[in-house]
Design a protein around this motif. Structure first.
Motif, short mmCIF file in Angstrom:
data_model
loop_
_atom_site.label_atom_id
_atom_site.label_comp_id
_atom_site.label_asym_id
_atom_site.label_seq_id
_atom_site.Cartn_x
_atom_site.Cartn_y
_atom_site.Cartn_z
N UNK A 34 0.83 -1.21 0.00
CA UNK A 34 0.00 0.00 0.00
C UNK A 34 0.87 1.26 0.00
N UNK A 35 1.87 1.31 0.88
CA UNK A 35 2.73 2.49 0.95
C UNK A 35 3.47 2.72 -0.36
N UNK A 36 4.00 1.66 -0.95
CA UNK A 36 4.77 1.81 -2.18
C UNK A 36 3.88 2.25 -3.34
N UNK A 37 2.70 1.65 -3.44
CA UNK A 37 1.79 2.00 -4.54
C UNK A 37 1.32 3.44 -4.42
N UNK A 38 0.87 3.83 -3.23
CA UNK A 38 0.40 5.20 -3.04
C UNK A 38 1.51 6.21 -3.28
N UNK A 39 2.74 5.88 -2.89
CA UNK A 39 3.86 6.81 -3.11
C UNK A 39 4.11 7.01 -4.60
N UNK A 40 4.16 5.91 -5.35
CA UNK A 40 4.39 6.04 -6.79
C UNK A 40 3.30 6.84 -7.48
N UNK A 41 2.05 6.55 -7.13
CA UNK A 41 0.93 7.25 -7.76
C UNK A 41 0.95 8.74 -7.39
N UNK A 46 2.31 14.68 -9.31
CA UNK A 46 2.81 16.02 -8.98
C UNK A 46 2.73 16.98 -10.17
N UNK A 47 3.09 16.57 -11.39
CA UNK A 47 3.03 17.52 -12.52
C UNK A 47 1.66 18.13 -12.77
N UNK A 48 0.58 17.42 -12.42
CA UNK A 48 -0.75 17.99 -12.66
C UNK A 48 -1.32 18.65 -11.40
N UNK A 49 -0.50 18.71 -10.33
CA UNK A 49 -0.91 19.46 -9.15
C UNK A 49 -1.51 18.64 -8.03
N UNK A 50 -2.13 17.52 -8.36
CA UNK A 50 -2.77 16.72 -7.31
C UNK A 50 -1.73 16.17 -6.34
N UNK A 51 -0.59 15.75 -6.89
CA UNK A 51 0.45 15.18 -6.06
C UNK A 51 1.04 16.18 -5.07
#
Length: 418
Positions: A34-41, A46-51
């Motif tokens: 879970x931690x790895x998947x959420x981190x990658x996503x 980030x480039x579209x602002x949500x990250x």
């Protein structure tokens, strides 16, 4: 300890290692995935602002997961894994928090650890449980459980078809139990040793840490030397000159007492004024070295007294349940003082807010003004000096000052309160 007690202790250690390994395996696999998947996503967004909004929270969760493993490593196996995260100032905007965390080498160390934790880490955590629990099936087969299973049932590498082969499974189970007795605790320790190998800061990071500490120590020495020169200059040009002049006036008064009493009275009044001025200069000098109110009543009251002398309306909020060490209080006081001086001189603000509180082992001071903004930490600026002062105590400085304001300066120093 007797031989019987030693065997009993090792048996308890074997069972405990198996139970802990099983519980750890059941939690770490879904947690790491879970931690790895959420981190990658989150990082990918980030480039579209949500990250920018989600990444600080996701990475904080990864850090909490890693810190939980550090705690278990210390409590269950005596393995100490240092935590080397850079402190993150509260109140910073999402952009600053996101990229501050991404610039932290510890963040990428955590992300490299997660894939290993969900594979090799999962296996090394599960092995003690397998060695402890798997023999139970072999013993059950040996006493007759094999009859309820279909033909061609295998226990390990032993095919079970009759009582003789079931007894062979029992012998194999005894071998597994012996291995569990000998190695289950060591395997659990190996799991945490693997975690330590991946989460411990590298030599390059430690070398960088030493470099930063060397620079901050040099800055502290330079600052102390400059402060001593300032004190010597102020004493020589101010109070000392007034005291010398007052001594000369008193000598003249002594000669004029009989010849010209009126002139002696005028010189006496002048000497009295010189003594008052010298005393005021000495008080100002002492306040610049270490304000008496700071030593007597602590940082909160010292900052309140500082705010009362400002020409700008200032609100002060203090939540400090105790006092920090004197050097930390002094550094925080003069850092706040420098930030307030900059705000009064350059921001054009008509209102300032100061917040002091302590939490999570950090002393935090936030100074906010409603001025024109545009403050930056640059060479030669007052804020650069504040950053160097805080760096001596492993403190950090964060500035949020968009054009048009407001400006928020957050300072953090790791410390404990007494």
């Amino acid at each position: 300890m007797t031989t019987t007690e030693t065997k009993s202790s090792r048996a308890r250690g074997m069972v405990l290692a198996g139970a802990r390994g099983l519980g750890l395996a059941l939690v770490l696999l879904p947690g790491a995935v879970l931690c790895f998947t959420l981190s990658l996503v989150s990082i990918a967004l980030i480039p579209i602002g949500i990250g920018l909004v989600t990444t600080p929270y996701v990475l904080s969760g990864v850090r909490a997961f890693a810190d939980w493993r550090r705690m278990l490593a210390a409590e269950w196996a005596g393995v100490r894994i240092p935590s080397a995260y850079r402190p993150m100032p509260e109140g910073a905007n999402p952009w600053a928090r996101t990229f501050a965390m991404l610039r932290d080498p510890a963040t990428w160390r955590d992300l490299r650890w997660l894939p290993v934790d969900m594979t090799a880490g999962f296996v090394t955590a599960l092995l003690p449980a397998v060695l402890v629990l798997y023999p139970l099936e072999g013993f059950a087969l040996a006493v007759g459980l094999w009859r309820v299973f279909p033909d061609e049932y295998w226990y390990g590498f032993v095919p079970i078809s009759d009582q003789a082969s079931a007894l062979g499974a029992g012998v194999l189970a005894a071998v597994f139990l012996l291995l569990a007795h000998l190695y289950s605790t060591r395997l659990l320790h190996a799991h945490f040793a693997l975690t330590r190998a991946l989460l411990t800061p590298s030599q390059a990071e430690l070398a960088e840490r030493v470099r930063v500490l060397t620079e901050t120590r040099r800055d502290a020495v330079d600052t102390s030397a400059a402060e001593l020169r300032r004190i010597e200059r102020d004493l020589h040009d101010g109070a000392q000159a007034r005291l010398v002049a007052m001594g000369m006036d008193l000598g003249t008064i002594e000669m004029l007492l009989d010849k010209d009493p009126e002139q002696a009275k005028r010189l006496l009044a002048q000497a009295r004024k010189s003594s008052v001025d010298a005393l005021a200069e000495l008080r100002d000098l002492v306040r610049g070295i270490h304000p008496p109110v700071l030593a007597e009543r602590g940082l909160g009251d010292a900052v309140r007294a500082l705010a009362l002398r400002l020409p700008v309306a200032t609100e002060v909020s203090v939540e400090l349940p105790g006092r920090a060490e004197a050097p930390v209080e002094s550094a925080a006081y003069f850092a706040v003082s420098e930030v307030l001086t900059n705000a009064v001189k350059h921001s054009g603000a008509d209102r300032i807010w100061i917040d002091l509180h302590h939490g999570d082992g950090m002393l935090r001071a936030t100074v906010t003004d409603n001025g024109k903004g545009g403050a930056v930490i640059g060479a030669g600026s007052g804020l650069a000096g504040v950053e160097r002062r805080l760096g001596t105590f492993d403190g950090v400085l964060a500035v949020s000052s968009p054009a048009g304001g407001p400006t928020m300066v957050t300072m953090e120093i790791p410390c404990a309160l007494s």
